[in-house]
Write a protein that holds these residues in place. Structure first.
Motif, PDB file in Angstrom:
ATOM      1  N   SER A 188      11.762 -19.205  -2.909  1.00  0.00           N
ATOM      2  CA  SER A 188      10.095 -19.387  -2.966  1.00  0.00           C
ATOM      3  C   SER A 188       9.483 -17.878  -3.417  1.00  0.00           C
ATOM      4  O   SER A 188       8.323 -17.640  -2.885  1.00  0.00           O
ATOM      5  CB  SER A 188       9.509 -19.908  -1.764  1.00  0.00           C
ATOM      6  N   LEU A 189      10.122 -17.117  -4.507  1.00  0.00           N
ATOM      7  CA  LEU A 189       9.356 -16.149  -4.643  1.00  0.00           C
ATOM      8  C   LEU A 189       8.229 -16.466  -5.750  1.00  0.00           C
ATOM      9  O   LEU A 189       8.197 -17.345  -6.358  1.00  0.00           O
ATOM     10  CB  LEU A 189      10.412 -15.084  -5.474  1.00  0.00           C
ATOM     11  N   ASP A 190       7.292 -15.535  -5.957  1.00  0.00           N
ATOM     12  CA  ASP A 190       6.149 -15.564  -6.668  1.00  0.00           C
ATOM     13  C   ASP A 190       6.199 -14.438  -7.511  1.00  0.00           C
ATOM     14  O   ASP A 190       6.869 -13.520  -7.331  1.00  0.00           O
ATOM     15  CB  ASP A 190       4.753 -15.957  -5.853  1.00  0.00           C
ATOM     16  N   LYS A 191       5.110 -14.534  -8.473  1.00  0.00           N
ATOM     17  CA  LYS A 191       4.893 -13.455  -9.280  1.00  0.00           C
ATOM     18  C   LYS A 191       4.626 -12.134  -8.587  1.00  0.00           C
ATOM     19  O   LYS A 191       4.885 -10.823  -9.465  1.00  0.00           O
ATOM     20  CB  LYS A 191       3.953 -13.725 -10.511  1.00  0.00           C
ATOM     21  N   GLU A 192       4.179 -12.028  -7.535  1.00  0.00           N
ATOM     22  CA  GLU A 192       3.950 -10.701  -6.653  1.00  0.00           C
ATOM     23  C   GLU A 192       5.401 -10.079  -6.120  1.00  0.00           C
ATOM     24  O   GLU A 192       5.318  -9.159  -5.883  1.00  0.00           O
ATOM     25  CB  GLU A 192       3.107 -10.849  -5.450  1.00  0.00           C
ATOM     26  N   ASP A 193       6.459 -11.016  -6.062  1.00  0.00           N
ATOM     27  CA  ASP A 193       7.597 -10.492  -5.368  1.00  0.00           C
ATOM     28  C   ASP A 193       8.598  -9.904  -6.505  1.00  0.00           C
ATOM     29  O   ASP A 193       9.455  -9.157  -6.139  1.00  0.00           O
ATOM     30  CB  ASP A 193       8.149 -11.535  -4.860  1.00  0.00           C
ATOM     31  N   VAL A 194       8.592 -10.159  -7.843  1.00  0.00           N
ATOM     32  CA  VAL A 194       9.488 -10.129  -8.727  1.00  0.00           C
ATOM     33  C   VAL A 194       8.783  -9.662 -10.218  1.00  0.00           C
ATOM     34  O   VAL A 194       7.988 -10.386 -10.408  1.00  0.00           O
ATOM     35  CB  VAL A 194      10.609 -11.034  -8.912  1.00  0.00           C
ATOM     36  N   PHE A 195       9.382  -8.634 -11.127  1.00  0.00           N
ATOM     37  CA  PHE A 195       8.828  -8.395 -12.223  1.00  0.00           C
ATOM     38  C   PHE A 195      10.012  -7.916 -13.225  1.00  0.00           C
ATOM     39  O   PHE A 195      10.750  -7.346 -12.711  1.00  0.00           O
ATOM     40  CB  PHE A 195       7.563  -7.823 -12.467  1.00  0.00           C
ATOM     41  N   LYS A 196       9.727  -8.313 -14.390  1.00  0.00           N
ATOM     42  CA  LYS A 196      10.735  -7.836 -15.514  1.00  0.00           C
ATOM     43  C   LYS A 196      10.175  -6.333 -15.997  1.00  0.00           C
ATOM     44  O   LYS A 196       9.001  -6.301 -16.519  1.00  0.00           O
ATOM     45  CB  LYS A 196      11.041  -8.944 -16.532  1.00  0.00           C
ATOM     46  N   ASP A 197      10.987  -5.266 -15.773  1.00  0.00           N
ATOM     47  CA  ASP A 197      10.486  -4.064 -16.478  1.00  0.00           C
ATOM     48  C   ASP A 197      10.633  -3.876 -17.834  1.00  0.00           C
ATOM     49  O   ASP A 197      11.411  -4.457 -18.372  1.00  0.00           O
ATOM     50  CB  ASP A 197      11.164  -2.671 -15.889  1.00  0.00           C
ATOM     51  N   LYS A 198       9.799  -3.440 -18.569  1.00  0.00           N
ATOM     52  CA  LYS A 198       9.696  -3.316 -20.220  1.00  0.00           C
ATOM     53  C   LYS A 198      11.355  -2.617 -20.526  1.00  0.00           C
ATOM     54  O   LYS A 198      11.668  -2.592 -21.623  1.00  0.00           O
ATOM     55  CB  LYS A 198       8.708  -2.523 -20.608  1.00  0.00           C
ATOM     56  N   ARG A 199      11.764  -1.723 -19.756  1.00  0.00           N
ATOM     57  CA  ARG A 199      13.240  -1.056 -20.107  1.00  0.00           C
ATOM     58  C   ARG A 199      14.213  -2.081 -19.966  1.00  0.00           C
ATOM     59  O   ARG A 199      15.531  -1.473 -20.031  1.00  0.00           O
ATOM     60  CB  ARG A 199      13.289  -0.001 -19.358  1.00  0.00           C
ATOM     61  N   GLY A 200      14.134  -3.228 -19.593  1.00  0.00           N
ATOM     62  CA  GLY A 200      15.131  -4.307 -19.705  1.00  0.00           C
ATOM     63  C   GLY A 200      15.945  -4.768 -18.319  1.00  0.00           C
ATOM     64  O   GLY A 200      16.767  -5.411 -18.262  1.00  0.00           O
ATOM     65  N   PHE A 201      15.266  -4.385 -17.282  1.00  0.00           N
ATOM     66  CA  PHE A 201      15.665  -4.627 -15.991  1.00  0.00           C
ATOM     67  C   PHE A 201      14.702  -5.334 -15.082  1.00  0.00           C
ATOM     68  O   PHE A 201      13.382  -5.282 -15.305  1.00  0.00           O
ATOM     69  CB  PHE A 201      16.535  -3.406 -15.044  1.00  0.00           C
ATOM     70  N   SER A 202      15.098  -5.963 -13.872  1.00  0.00           N
ATOM     71  CA  SER A 202      14.190  -6.623 -13.107  1.00  0.00           C
ATOM     72  C   SER A 202      13.997  -5.776 -11.742  1.00  0.00           C
ATOM     73  O   SER A 202      14.908  -5.103 -11.398  1.00  0.00           O
ATOM     74  CB  SER A 202      15.022  -8.149 -12.545  1.00  0.00           C
ATOM     75  N   ILE A 203      12.818  -6.080 -11.106  1.00  0.00           N
ATOM     76  CA  ILE A 203      12.369  -5.550 -10.047  1.00  0.00           C
ATOM     77  C   ILE A 203      12.081  -6.128  -8.994  1.00  0.00           C
ATOM     78  O   ILE A 203      11.400  -7.357  -9.276  1.00  0.00           O
ATOM     79  CB  ILE A 203      11.286  -4.433 -10.225  1.00  0.00           C
TER      80      ILE A 203
END
Length: 123
Positions: free
Chosen positions: A15-30
């Protein structure tokens, strides 16, 4: 399984939402702290912390994860004067250790906790 598919499943299953995870422009996820905590709770991951080293300039924390009482993973995190501008280093090392152990326990690659991203930006 492809890493992006694994992350999508993790996103939905926890139940993650857009505030919990994002894709970094350098190619990895946060995964932010809120996402790390949701994953931990939803997967019943218990974490034990052990402070291995602590002084004003250096803190090292060991984290061990358990699912159903069975040890899964161990990892370490540090907060030193070289990689942390905050004065509350033990708390930062603990936050880093929690993110690292949850990410490792979930078998994610190319994924970082938010506090490690801040360190990556300083390099």
């Amino acid at each position: 399984m492809k890493e992006s598919k694994k992350l999508n499943l993790l996103y939905k299953d926890n139940s993650l939402d857009k505030e919990d995870v994002f894709k970094d422009k350098r190619g990895f996820s946060i995964i932010k702290r809120s996402g790390i905590e949701k994953i931990q709770v939803n997967n019943n991951i218990k974490v034990n912390f052990e402070c291995l080293s602590f002084d004003v300039n250096n803190c090292v924390v060991k984290a061990t994860s358990y699912i159903d009482g069975v040890e899964q993973m161990q990892t370490y995190a540090s907060a030193t004067k070289e990689n942390c501008i905050q004065k509350f280093r033990i708390e930062i090392a603990e936050k880093r250790a929690l993110a690292r152990i949850i990410i490792k326990t979930m078998n994610l690659t190319n994924t970082y906790g938010e506090d490690e991203l801040k360190f990556q930006n300083n390099k």
